[in-house]
Design a protein around this motif. Sequence first.
Motif, PDB file in Angstrom:
ATOM      1  N   LEU A  17     -36.576  93.503  92.551  1.00 40.65           N
ATOM      2  CA  LEU A  17     -36.129  94.774  93.119  1.00 40.65           C
ATOM      3  C   LEU A  17     -34.870  94.519  93.951  1.00 40.65           C
ATOM      4  CD1 LEU A  17     -37.323  97.632  92.912  1.00 40.65           C
ATOM      5  CD2 LEU A  17     -38.352  97.295  95.167  1.00 40.65           C
ATOM      6  N   PRO A  18     -33.739  95.152  93.598  1.00 37.29           N
ATOM      7  CA  PRO A  18     -32.493  94.930  94.344  1.00 37.29           C
ATOM      8  C   PRO A  18     -32.654  95.222  95.831  1.00 37.29           C
ATOM      9  CG  PRO A  18     -32.039  96.104  92.309  1.00 37.29           C
ATOM     10  CD  PRO A  18     -33.543  96.056  92.450  1.00 37.29           C
ATOM     11  N   ASN A  19     -31.787  94.635  96.635  1.00 34.90           N
ATOM     12  CA  ASN A  19     -31.921  94.685  98.092  1.00 34.90           C
ATOM     13  C   ASN A  19     -32.015  96.115  98.630  1.00 34.90           C
ATOM     14  OD1 ASN A  19     -31.972  92.971 100.515  1.00 34.90           O
ATOM     15  ND2 ASN A  19     -30.119  94.102 101.069  1.00 34.90           N
ATOM     16  N   ILE A  82     -46.245  97.312  92.338  1.00 31.87           N
ATOM     17  CA  ILE A  82     -46.244  95.906  91.904  1.00 31.87           C
ATOM     18  C   ILE A  82     -46.591  95.803  90.419  1.00 31.87           C
ATOM     19  CG2 ILE A  82     -47.339  93.662  92.212  1.00 31.87           C
ATOM     20  CD1 ILE A  82     -45.454  94.533  94.482  1.00 31.87           C
ATOM     21  N   GLU A  83     -47.506  96.628  89.967  1.00 27.47           N
ATOM     22  CA  GLU A  83     -47.874  96.636  88.552  1.00 27.47           C
ATOM     23  C   GLU A  83     -46.677  97.023  87.678  1.00 27.47           C
ATOM     24  OE1 GLU A  83     -50.756  99.179  85.551  1.00 27.47           O
ATOM     25  OE2 GLU A  83     -51.367  98.939  87.653  1.00 27.47           O
ATOM     26  N   ILE A  84     -45.929  98.042  88.110  1.00 25.15           N
ATOM     27  CA  ILE A  84     -44.746  98.492  87.361  1.00 25.15           C
ATOM     28  C   ILE A  84     -43.688  97.395  87.332  1.00 25.15           C
ATOM     29  CG2 ILE A  84     -42.792 100.091  87.402  1.00 25.15           C
ATOM     30  CD1 ILE A  84     -44.747 102.204  88.540  1.00 25.15           C
ATOM     31  N   ILE A  85     -43.431  96.783  88.497  1.00 22.16           N
ATOM     32  CA  ILE A  85     -42.407  95.730  88.583  1.00 22.16           C
ATOM     33  C   ILE A  85     -42.801  94.535  87.718  1.00 22.16           C
ATOM     34  CG2 ILE A  85     -41.316  94.064  90.132  1.00 22.16           C
ATOM     35  CD1 ILE A  85     -41.540  96.193  92.356  1.00 22.16           C
ATOM     36  N   ASN A  86     -44.079  94.161  87.758  1.00 18.28           N
ATOM     37  CA  ASN A  86     -44.548  93.027  86.951  1.00 18.28           C
ATOM     38  C   ASN A  86     -44.426  93.323  85.459  1.00 18.28           C
ATOM     39  OD1 ASN A  86     -45.172  91.240  88.997  1.00 18.28           O
ATOM     40  ND2 ASN A  86     -47.281  91.940  89.202  1.00 18.28           N
ATOM     41  N   ARG A  87     -44.742  94.559  85.071  1.00 17.37           N
ATOM     42  CA  ARG A  87     -44.637  94.932  83.664  1.00 17.37           C
ATOM     43  C   ARG A  87     -43.183  94.861  83.198  1.00 17.37           C
ATOM     44  NH1 ARG A  87     -47.394  99.302  83.887  1.00 17.37           N
ATOM     45  NH2 ARG A  87     -45.691 100.792  84.104  1.00 17.37           N
TER      46      ARG A  87
END
Length: 273
Positions: A17-19, A82-87
């Motif tokens: 995720l960008p800063n 977190i689930e979306i980012i991991n996917r």
Amino acid sequence: MEIVTQRLITALNNMGLPNLDAKVYAALVYLNSVGAKELIDFVEISKPSVYDSLQKLEERGLVVKNSYKPSIYTAVSPNLAIEIINREYDQAKEVALEELQHLIQSQKIKEENDAIWTVFGERNIRPKIREMIHSAEDYIICLMGERYIPLFEDLEIFAPLTLYIVSNDPDISSRVEEKLGKSNTSVTSIPISEIVKGMPHSTKKEQSPELMDISNLFEIIIDDKETLSIPPIRTNKLTGLHSSIDLMLYVAIDRMEMISGLAIHTPGKKKRK
């Protein structure tokens, strides 16, 4: 915005995720449902940058905007985020690996005089060795000190493996074979004294324990393709020589035979000249 810690922002950065997006999402988690003005005042970031970040977060499914005027923004739950980012990460990883493998298959063949590389430091040498081992298809032959045994553990090894381990431990061969658990693995131990006798020395000074460290010795040959050599010298920083030149492969075989006193047989297609 001191309540949103840098530790959290860094963790979100490391997950992809960008800063700015990380700061805006974290702020929304804390503020709950808020309008853009309150959010901008909290994060102390310019209005255009915040709106741009909100749009990106909304497109990724990390933020929900209602249809009222003025708009109210709400962060999805951390677990869902977190689930979306991991996917997204897993999908990106698959695409990146596929494309990089394509580049490897399509890469230009280097001229032989460009195919000798120096690998500096244990941090770079260890992953390089594991990569070589994992990629082997026909055979792996390795002469090494005990310190390198963990490089062969917890790793998929597809090619037949022949290990010569420099050690005074008479039981090390059986332990390593049992640990690796591969039927096509052969492990032979060579006493340190035998290795020292086989080492080439131009002066007696070079035989000094102050200069030599047999535990650093490492010689590996992968298929008929590449070799990596680390000399048995006492040093604060390991240095390896990696090559894919035919001549260097033949030299590596000769060096292994000279040091170990054994006849090294390579089952690959190429034969030594």
